[in-house]
Design a protein around this motif. Structure first.
Motif, PDB file in Angstrom:
ATOM      1  N   LYS A 289     -23.467 -24.317  80.046  1.00  0.00           N
ATOM      2  CA  LYS A 289     -24.235 -23.238  79.426  1.00  0.00           C
ATOM      3  C   LYS A 289     -25.054 -22.486  80.471  1.00  0.00           C
ATOM      4  N   VAL A 290     -25.682 -23.226  81.371  1.00  0.00           N
ATOM      5  CA  VAL A 290     -26.501 -22.609  82.420  1.00  0.00           C
ATOM      6  C   VAL A 290     -25.630 -21.798  83.377  1.00  0.00           C
ATOM      7  N   LEU A 291     -24.577 -22.405  83.901  1.00  0.00           N
ATOM      8  CA  LEU A 291     -23.721 -21.697  84.855  1.00  0.00           C
ATOM      9  C   LEU A 291     -23.020 -20.514  84.203  1.00  0.00           C
ATOM     10  N   GLY A 292     -22.790 -20.621  82.899  1.00  0.00           N
ATOM     11  CA  GLY A 292     -22.143 -19.535  82.172  1.00  0.00           C
ATOM     12  C   GLY A 292     -22.961 -18.263  82.114  1.00  0.00           C
ATOM     13  N   GLN A 293     -24.242 -18.349  82.470  1.00  0.00           N
ATOM     14  CA  GLN A 293     -25.085 -17.156  82.526  1.00  0.00           C
ATOM     15  C   GLN A 293     -24.733 -16.256  83.709  1.00  0.00           C
TER      16      GLN A 293
ATOM     17  N   TYR B 155     -21.554 -17.062  85.766  1.00  0.00           N
ATOM     18  CA  TYR B 155     -20.166 -17.254  86.189  1.00  0.00           C
ATOM     19  C   TYR B 155     -19.256 -17.413  84.979  1.00  0.00           C
ATOM     20  N   LYS B 156     -17.954 -17.266  85.237  1.00  0.00           N
ATOM     21  CA  LYS B 156     -16.951 -17.616  84.247  1.00  0.00           C
ATOM     22  C   LYS B 156     -16.653 -19.105  84.439  1.00  0.00           C
ATOM     23  N   VAL B 157     -17.028 -19.908  83.447  1.00  0.00           N
ATOM     24  CA  VAL B 157     -17.012 -21.363  83.603  1.00  0.00           C
ATOM     25  C   VAL B 157     -15.966 -22.004  82.704  1.00  0.00           C
ATOM     26  N   PHE B 158     -15.155 -22.872  83.292  1.00  0.00           N
ATOM     27  CA  PHE B 158     -14.298 -23.745  82.486  1.00  0.00           C
ATOM     28  C   PHE B 158     -15.034 -25.058  82.285  1.00  0.00           C
ATOM     29  N   SER B 159     -15.000 -25.565  81.065  1.00  0.00           N
ATOM     30  CA  SER B 159     -15.696 -26.817  80.756  1.00  0.00           C
ATOM     31  C   SER B 159     -14.813 -27.698  79.898  1.00  0.00           C
ATOM     32  N   THR B 160     -14.856 -28.999  80.174  1.00  0.00           N
ATOM     33  CA  THR B 160     -14.125 -29.958  79.352  1.00  0.00           C
ATOM     34  C   THR B 160     -14.454 -29.734  77.886  1.00  0.00           C
ATOM     35  N   LYS B 161     -13.425 -29.657  77.064  1.00  0.00           N
ATOM     36  CA  LYS B 161     -13.647 -29.487  75.630  1.00  0.00           C
ATOM     37  C   LYS B 161     -13.947 -30.838  74.995  1.00  0.00           C
ATOM     38  N   GLY B 162     -15.001 -30.873  74.197  1.00  0.00           N
ATOM     39  CA  GLY B 162     -15.368 -32.126  73.535  1.00  0.00           C
ATOM     40  C   GLY B 162     -15.617 -33.213  74.549  1.00  0.00           C
ATOM     41  N   ASN B 163     -14.964 -34.349  74.369  1.00  0.00           N
ATOM     42  CA  ASN B 163     -15.088 -35.424  75.350  1.00  0.00           C
ATOM     43  C   ASN B 163     -13.707 -35.825  75.877  1.00  0.00           C
ATOM     44  N   PHE B 164     -12.921 -34.813  76.256  1.00  0.00           N
ATOM     45  CA  PHE B 164     -11.621 -35.052  76.872  1.00  0.00           C
ATOM     46  C   PHE B 164     -11.847 -35.570  78.286  1.00  0.00           C
TER      47      PHE B 164
ATOM     48  N   ILE C 120     -15.947 -21.443  88.227  1.00  0.00           N
ATOM     49  CA  ILE C 120     -16.410 -22.825  88.380  1.00  0.00           C
ATOM     50  C   ILE C 120     -15.843 -23.650  87.232  1.00  0.00           C
ATOM     51  N   ALA C 121     -15.570 -24.922  87.507  1.00  0.00           N
ATOM     52  CA  ALA C 121     -15.137 -25.839  86.453  1.00  0.00           C
ATOM     53  C   ALA C 121     -16.112 -27.009  86.363  1.00  0.00           C
ATOM     54  N   VAL C 122     -16.398 -27.437  85.140  1.00  0.00           N
ATOM     55  CA  VAL C 122     -17.255 -28.603  84.903  1.00  0.00           C
ATOM     56  C   VAL C 122     -16.408 -29.616  84.137  1.00  0.00           C
ATOM     57  N   ILE C 123     -16.111 -30.739  84.779  1.00  0.00           N
ATOM     58  CA  ILE C 123     -15.185 -31.727  84.235  1.00  0.00           C
ATOM     59  C   ILE C 123     -15.922 -33.031  83.938  1.00  0.00           C
ATOM     60  N   GLU C 124     -15.878 -33.444  82.690  1.00  0.00           N
ATOM     61  CA  GLU C 124     -16.493 -34.717  82.306  1.00  0.00           C
ATOM     62  C   GLU C 124     -15.526 -35.858  82.589  1.00  0.00           C
ATOM     63  N   MET C 125     -16.075 -36.975  83.074  1.00  0.00           N
ATOM     64  CA  MET C 125     -15.264 -38.146  83.389  1.00  0.00           C
ATOM     65  C   MET C 125     -15.854 -39.391  82.745  1.00  0.00           C
TER      66      MET C 125
ATOM     67  N   ASP D  66     -33.883 -17.845  87.233  1.00  0.00           N
ATOM     68  CA  ASP D  66     -34.750 -18.716  86.426  1.00  0.00           C
ATOM     69  C   ASP D  66     -34.713 -18.349  84.945  1.00  0.00           C
ATOM     70  N   LYS D  67     -34.843 -17.067  84.659  1.00  0.00           N
ATOM     71  CA  LYS D  67     -34.875 -16.625  83.269  1.00  0.00           C
ATOM     72  C   LYS D  67     -33.569 -16.951  82.558  1.00  0.00           C
ATOM     73  N   LYS D  68     -32.467 -16.853  83.275  1.00  0.00           N
ATOM     74  CA  LYS D  68     -31.164 -17.150  82.664  1.00  0.00           C
ATOM     75  C   LYS D  68     -31.008 -18.650  82.422  1.00  0.00           C
ATOM     76  N   ILE D  69     -31.555 -19.471  83.331  1.00  0.00           N
ATOM     77  CA  ILE D  69     -31.549 -20.922  83.107  1.00  0.00           C
ATOM     78  C   ILE D  69     -32.331 -21.250  81.849  1.00  0.00           C
ATOM     79  N   LYS D  70     -33.500 -20.657  81.726  1.00  0.00           N
ATOM     80  CA  LYS D  70     -34.335 -20.868  80.544  1.00  0.00           C
ATOM     81  C   LYS D  70     -33.605 -20.449  79.266  1.00  0.00           C
ATOM     82  N   ASN D  71     -33.012 -19.256  79.290  1.00  0.00           N
ATOM     83  CA  ASN D  71     -32.309 -18.753  78.101  1.00  0.00           C
ATOM     84  C   ASN D  71     -31.148 -19.665  77.703  1.00  0.00           C
ATOM     85  N   ALA D  72     -30.433 -20.166  78.707  1.00  0.00           N
ATOM     86  CA  ALA D  72     -29.285 -21.026  78.427  1.00  0.00           C
ATOM     87  C   ALA D  72     -29.727 -22.328  77.762  1.00  0.00           C
ATOM     88  N   LEU D  73     -30.734 -22.968  78.322  1.00  0.00           N
ATOM     89  CA  LEU D  73     -31.180 -24.257  77.789  1.00  0.00           C
ATOM     90  C   LEU D  73     -31.806 -24.102  76.410  1.00  0.00           C
TER      91      LEU D  73
END
Length: 442
Positions: free
Chosen positions: A109-113, A115-124, A143-148, A298-305
């Motif tokens: 959510k933060v990086l999406g402010q 960048y175009k971010v790929f993120s693991t869907k659910g808990n894949f 950027i990609a954010v991958i949950e493991m 900073d403001k975008k980090i705040k808005n995202a969270l």
């Protein structure tokens, strides 16, 4: 068929399917196997819609639309490795005993402010989910954010070889999946496989400076610290955690030793989240640290969270017609149970009730860990009442409460008969317990 040849087919059919019922045009079906199914049996049905089927049963491969391999799962993983190597984008791996999915969502959510971010869907996040996630990467992402996730030693090492992270974060280590790990030390060793990979590949780790275990797990040379300590790159202060978490943060860039140099007054560095539980302060601060590192304003980090709202029964605050519920029923282990209960003790409310389901996948120590938790709750002597449900709890019942139930059916019947009203209730248990099914009765 070798991987380079299969990759050419994938480029023409860039969708992967492992469920024949969800097959679609221009996709490749992989016939994976499980304890109770064999995907090879469904390959013919899949080919009614998809372009190719990767199978590992020679008797199934009756035309050139069947791609015969030695092992369909290994082929899927190797295809994902080949695909990952086509991209130079940062890949952030997120693992840990507790909070990894929430932290992954917050980071995305933060990086999406910015960048175009790929993120693991659910808990894949396992040996199937990670390669499927990697195969969804395209050049449109920055950027990609991958949950493991991990159930046994070696799991994180295997997933790192597939996703090839450039950055990583271990949220914490605790007692979970002990059935597969055996000991807490093995959990630390397995989660630490992410640090090992980053170390060898000159990657960067985001490390909670306040967590003694993480520092002992040998983070890589490139380390960005966050925490409440002033000796961090991203420092936070918890302001409130009832009902929701709020905190302030500062970025020091370099570690600062003089407290007078720190300015906590910036309104854009004050965050009010929609998450309950002080443990979510760490998750929010981790996402802040990552965002700050990648130059998100900073403001975008705040808005995202502040715009993030939990779902899927993770740290959700719900008001029903009759009660206030804290629903943290996506998963449970001894560490997360204790943290949630300790937070609930501090929660500003009267008439507090615990409704707890079994903690699963604890193996030989399951009975002991449930017994420890029961005695921990007994010693607190804080709650108006406690409801326990599941075989493990039921077999350890004592006289501190009359509310011991073998299953949800029995507990549901009790709640229909003796309704809870005007209470504040913590609802927590392992995913397999499906504790959210009690919500209509609360």
């Amino acid at each position: 068929m070798n991987i380079p040849e299969l990759y050419k087919i994938f480029q023409q059919n860039p969708k992967i399917c492992t469920d024949s019922r969800k097959a679609e045009p221009n996709s490749i079906f992989f016939a994976l196997k499980g304890e109770n199914f064999d995907g090879n049996q469904f390959a013919t049905d899949a080919l009614k819609k998809c372009s190719y089927a990767v199978v590992d049963d020679p008797e199934v491969a009756t035309s050139d639309r069947y791609i015969l391999v030695q092992n369909a799962l290994t082929t899927l993983q190797n295809l994902a490795k080949a695909h990952r190597e086509k991209f130079s984008m940062p890949v952030i791996a997120v693992t840990g005993t507790n909070g990894k999915t929430t932290t992954k969502e917050l980071i995305s959510k933060v990086l999406g402010q910015a960048y175009k971010v790929f993120s693991t869907k659910g808990n894949f996040n396992n040996h199937i989910g990670v390669p499927l996630s990697v195969l969804e990467l395209t050049s449109e992402y920055d950027i990609a954010v991958i949950e493991m996730g991990a159930n046994k030693p070696g799991d994180i090492r295997e997933l790192c070889e597939i996703a090839q992270p450039t950055h990583g974060i271990i949220t914490n280590v605790g007692k979970a999946h002990l059935e597969g790990f055996g000991t807490f030390e093995k959990i630390m060793e397995t989660k630490g496989e992410l640090y090992d990979y980053l170390y060898v590949n000159d990657g960067t780790a985001f490390v909670n400076y306040d967590n003694e275990f993480l520092e002992d797990m040998n983070p890589p040379r490139k380390t960005i610290h966050y925490g409440i300590s002033r000796f961090t790159h991203c420092q936070g202060k918890l302001i409130a955690d009832s009902p929701f978490v709020s905190f302030r943060w500062i970025s020091t860039g370099e570690m600062v030793f003089d407290e007078t140099e720190l300015d906590w007054s910036d309104k854009n560095r004050y965050v009010e989240m929609n998450l309950v539980g002080s443990y979510n302060f760490e998750n929010g601060l981790a996402a802040t640290c990552v965002g700050n590192f990648f130059d998100v304003a900073d403001k975008k980090i705040k808005n995202a969270l502040e715009s993030y709202k939990p779902d899927n029964y993770r740290s959700q605050y719900l008001k029903t017609d009759h009660n206030v519920l804290i629903v943290d029923a996506y998963n449970a282990n001894p560490t997360s149970m204790k943290l949630a209960i300790e937070d609930f003790v501090k929660f500003d409310a009267k008439s507090k009730i615990l409704v707890l389901g079994d903690m699963l996948e604890l193996g030989k120590v399951s009975s002991r860990e449930h017994d420890v938790l029961i005695h921990f709750i007994d010693d607190l002597n804080t709650f108006e009442d406690v409801y326990y449900v599941g075989d493990e709890f039921y077999n350890l019942q004592n006289d501190t409460t009359k509310n011991w139930f073998k299953d949800l059916k029995d507990l549901t019947a009790e709640l229909k008969k003796n309704k809870l009203r005007n209470k504040t209730i913590l609802l927590k248990g392992s995913r397999g317990m499906q504790m959210e099914r009690l919500i209509p009765e609360l």
